[in-house]
Enzyme design. Structure first.
Site, short mmCIF file in Angstrom:
data_model
loop_
_atom_site.label_atom_id
_atom_site.label_comp_id
_atom_site.label_asym_id
_atom_site.label_seq_id
_atom_site.Cartn_x
_atom_site.Cartn_y
_atom_site.Cartn_z
CG LEU A 182 -4.19 -11.35 9.64
CD1 LEU A 182 -4.52 -12.60 8.84
CD2 LEU A 182 -3.04 -11.64 10.61
CG ASP A 183 0.75 -5.84 8.72
OD1 ASP A 183 -0.17 -5.10 9.14
OD2 ASP A 183 1.89 -5.88 9.25
N PRO A 184 -1.11 -6.72 4.79
CG PRO A 184 -1.34 -4.87 3.35
CD PRO A 184 -0.96 -5.24 4.75
CB VAL A 206 0.18 -11.31 7.47
CG1 VAL A 206 -0.04 -12.46 8.47
CG2 VAL A 206 1.38 -10.47 7.90
#
Length: 312
Positions: A62-64, A66
């Site tokens: 997961l991107d930061p 998200v």
């Protein structure tokens, strides 16, 4: 060593082969979060010189920015990471429109269900080549001003940011992804997620002799296999698997209907990596291995499950 029943394991055994359905906060990367979990839990595990450095691994990046469902695997459970490639993912996303939504917005969104062509973004960690991903369900929940709330259930590996860009083109307004929250990654969802604070508190209670909070936050790693077809094998077969042997037909006690013998028969004519992925268990429900179903479990001889990962 063949593990005992999941519900009868000590806290140390639970941490050594466990999973936390973590609610990832915004800000840190998934890698940073799994590092925090590794450091927090490592202090409560008996050292084992043969096991090497204590490990924890997240299941699905997961991107930061998200948030949401980020299963974190502990200890030997890190061997299970591949199972999350087999299931679906679910998200709630804010689609930031660059103009007012057209009247047929719902119909346009519905048209994106099914197979889509996607090329990974330039900043992705994989090769940028065109590939297909399936959108199982795509619902337009609400439109307010120039924001649309979407619920997305999709195949693992789908780029939601790219989906939002393509939706903007189809709507004729242009659009980009705003807030994004993952609400499920099979077999976990947002009904039983726990925060990093919950985990740290549970470990503190454990130091005081109270195991209950830890057992609420950390589940036996077998929980991560709920969405896979199950094959139950004899304890004698499990001991052979621990030595690197495949699962032979005489050792199979039962098999889920999801992994039917006719599917195995078809799979023998295909490449091994195209055969169904299954999880093998002892009669006490302890995980033994992951493998590919390549033979008929009703036969009297031959390999039924080819090993992918030994878990004991």
């Amino acid at each position: 060593m063949i593990r005992g029943p999941p519900d009868e394991r000590s806290p140390a055994e639970l941490l050594a082969f466990g999973v936390v359905n973590l609610d990832k906060p915004p800000g840190p990367s998934a890698h940073q979060v799994s590092g925090w979990v590794r450091d927090a839990t490592g202090e409560h595990v008996e050292p084992d010189d043969s096991a090497g450095e204590w490990a924890a691994a997240h299941a699905g990046t997961l991107d930061p920015k998200v948030t949401g469902c980020l299963p974190v695997l502990l200890g030997d459970a890190t061997r299970l990471a591949q199972v999350f490639l087999e299931g679906s993912k679910e998200y709630v996303a804010v689609l930031e429109l660059h103009d007012d939504a057209p009247r047929d917005a719902e119909a346009v969104v519905d048209s994106f269900e099914g197979d889509l062509y996607q090329k990974p973004p330039r900043k992705s960690a994989v090769t940028r080549r065109l590939r297909t991903r399936e959108i199982y369900d795509l619902d337009l929940l609400e439109i307010r001003d120039r924001q649309a709330l979407l619920k997305i259930r999709c195949e693992s590996g789908t780029y939601v940011r790219k989906l939002c860009h393509d939706l903007g083109l189809a709507l004729g307004t242009g659009a980009h992804m705003g807030d994004l929250r993952r609400t499920a990654t099979d077999p976990f969802d947002d009904r039983d997620m726990h925060t990093m604070h919950d985990l740290v508190d549970a470990l503190a209670f454990l130091e005081e002799g109270d195991e209950a909070p830890l057992r609420e936050v950390v589940e036996p790693a077998e929980r991560a296999l709920d969405h896979l077809p199950h094959v139950t094998i004899a304890e004698s077969a499990a001991r052979e698997v621990a030595e690197g042997a495949p699962v032979y037909a005489p050792g199979v006690l039962s098999i889920d209907s999801d992994a039917a013998p006719d599917a195995a028969a078809d799979a023998t004519a295909e490449a091994r990596d195209e055969a169904p992925l299954v999880a093998c268990f002892t009669p006490d429900d302890a995980a033994v291995c992951l493998g590919r179903l390549i033979g008929d479990p009703d036969s009297d001889s031959g390999v039924v499950v080819a090993l992918e990962r030994v878990l004991v």
